[in-house]
Design a protein around this motif. Structure first.
Motif, PDB file in Angstrom:
ATOM      1  N   ASP A 102      27.006  39.594  41.327  1.00 21.04           N
ATOM      2  CA  ASP A 102      27.504  40.899  40.889  1.00 21.04           C
ATOM      3  C   ASP A 102      29.018  40.913  41.041  1.00 21.04           C
ATOM      4  OD1 ASP A 102      25.120  42.470  40.262  1.00 21.04           O
ATOM      5  OD2 ASP A 102      24.647  42.251  42.389  1.00 21.04           O
ATOM      6  N   ILE A 103      29.697  41.291  39.970  1.00 20.54           N
ATOM      7  CA  ILE A 103      31.148  41.409  39.993  1.00 20.54           C
ATOM      8  C   ILE A 103      31.514  42.809  39.543  1.00 20.54           C
ATOM      9  CG2 ILE A 103      33.327  40.477  39.125  1.00 20.54           C
ATOM     10  CD1 ILE A 103      31.315  38.077  38.204  1.00 20.54           C
ATOM     11  N   ARG A 104      32.303  43.484  40.369  1.00 21.26           N
ATOM     12  CA  ARG A 104      32.814  44.805  40.000  1.00 21.26           C
ATOM     13  C   ARG A 104      34.330  44.721  39.929  1.00 21.26           C
ATOM     14  NH1 ARG A 104      31.872  48.989  43.770  1.00 21.26           N
ATOM     15  NH2 ARG A 104      31.813  47.379  45.359  1.00 21.26           N
ATOM     16  N   PHE A 105      34.871  45.258  38.863  1.00 23.03           N
ATOM     17  CA  PHE A 105      36.315  45.379  38.705  1.00 23.03           C
ATOM     18  C   PHE A 105      36.655  46.827  38.994  1.00 23.03           C
ATOM     19  CE2 PHE A 105      34.984  41.863  36.047  1.00 23.03           C
ATOM     20  CZ  PHE A 105      35.884  40.873  36.403  1.00 23.03           C
ATOM     21  N   LEU A 106      37.499  47.038  39.996  1.00 21.57           N
ATOM     22  CA  LEU A 106      37.775  48.381  40.488  1.00 21.57           C
ATOM     23  C   LEU A 106      39.261  48.709  40.452  1.00 21.57           C
ATOM     24  CD1 LEU A 106      35.647  47.107  43.149  1.00 21.57           C
ATOM     25  CD2 LEU A 106      35.182  49.485  42.714  1.00 21.57           C
ATOM     26  N   THR A 107      39.549  50.017  40.487  1.00 24.96           N
ATOM     27  CA  THR A 107      40.910  50.501  40.685  1.00 24.96           C
ATOM     28  C   THR A 107      41.101  50.777  42.169  1.00 24.96           C
ATOM     29  OG1 THR A 107      40.351  52.836  40.459  1.00 24.96           O
ATOM     30  CG2 THR A 107      40.861  51.626  38.413  1.00 24.96           C
ATOM     31  N   LEU A 108      42.331  51.002  42.576  1.00 24.86           N
ATOM     32  CA  LEU A 108      42.598  51.340  43.977  1.00 24.86           C
ATOM     33  C   LEU A 108      41.946  52.650  44.389  1.00 24.86           C
ATOM     34  CD1 LEU A 108      46.319  50.246  44.242  1.00 24.86           C
ATOM     35  CD2 LEU A 108      44.363  49.216  45.409  1.00 24.86           C
ATOM     36  N   GLU A 109      41.646  53.495  43.414  1.00 26.07           N
ATOM     37  CA  GLU A 109      40.973  54.763  43.703  1.00 26.07           C
ATOM     38  C   GLU A 109      39.461  54.584  43.853  1.00 26.07           C
ATOM     39  OE1 GLU A 109      44.769  54.997  42.241  1.00 26.07           O
ATOM     40  OE2 GLU A 109      43.128  54.397  40.923  1.00 26.07           O
ATOM     41  N   GLY A 110      38.974  53.351  43.690  1.00 28.00           N
ATOM     42  CA  GLY A 110      37.556  53.066  43.870  1.00 28.00           C
ATOM     43  C   GLY A 110      36.715  53.246  42.620  1.00 28.00           C
TER      44      GLY A 110
END
Length: 168
Positions: free
Chosen positions: A149-157
Motif C-alpha cells: 500500500d502506497i499513500r501520497f499525502l500532503t503535510l496536512e494529512g
C-alpha cells in the motif's frame, strides 16, 4: 514494514521537521531521495537515509544507498544519474544488479508508483516544488502479508493518491 519517503525539499527545513515529528518512531525507515540542499549536520535530516541530488553540493551524501528493512531491500537514489525523466530502464538495470525489491527516487518532482519486473518504483513527488499537480507530497509505503500500500499525502494529512499492489 512501513516507510516514510520524501524528496526534493530544496533547502526548506519546515516540512522535514514536521514530517520527522509526525513519523519518527512510527515508521521503520525514513528516506530522503535527494535535493535536500542541506548537509548531514542539519538536525532535520537526522534519522533519514539521505542521498545526494543534482542540487546538493555537500559531499557528505552518497549517490545511492542500498539498505534492508524487515526483509525489504531498498535502493535509494535521486534519479538524475539514471536519466529518470526519460526512462526508468537504466534505473531498472541498477535495481536488478543490486537485487532490490523497492526503488525510491525523486528528481522529476512528479509522484508515482509502479511495479516493473517485480520491483516497486516509488517517486514521492516534491515536498516543496511539485510538478503536474499543486499539492506538495510525500509517500508512506506499507508492505504486509502479500500486499503493498502506497499513500501520497500532503503535510496536512490529505491523501492525494493511493496505490495497492498484490505480491507473492
Amino acid at each position: 514494514m512501513k516507510a516514510l519517503i520524501v524528496s526534493d525539499s530544496h533547502g526548506s527545513v519546515k516540512e522535514l521537521k514536521q514530517l520527522k515529528e509526525q513519523y519518527e518512531g512510527n515508521v521503520d525507515v525514513m528516506i530522503h531521495c535527494g535535493d535536500s540542499e542541506l548537509t548531514s549536520q542539519h538536525v532535520e535530516l537526522e534519522g533519514f537515509h539521505v542521498v545526494k541530488g543534482n542540487c546538493d553540493f555537500a559531499f557528505d551524501f552518497p549517490n545511492d544507498i542500498i539498505t534492508e528493512v524487515q526483509h525489504t531491500r531498498f535502493l535509494v537514489t535521486h534519479g538524475h544519474l539514471y536519466n529518470i525523466k526519460m526512462t526508468l530502464q537504466t534505473l531498472l538495470y541498477r535495481a536488478k544488479e543490486a537485487e532490490v525489491n523497492v526503488v525510491c527516487f525523486g528528481h522529476s518532482h512528479i509522484l508515482g508508483a509502479e511495479i516493473i519486473d517485480d520491483i516497486l518504483f516509488i517517486n514521492p513527488g516534491s515536498i516543496l516544488l511539485p510538478r503536474s499537480r499543486r499539492e506538495k507530497t510525500f509517500a508512506v509505503l506499507e508492505i504486509q502479508e502479500g500486499q503493498i500500500d502506497i499513500r501520497f499525502l500532503t503535510l496536512e494529512g490529505v491523501t492525494v493518491a493511493q496505490k495497492t499492489f498484490q505480491i507473492g
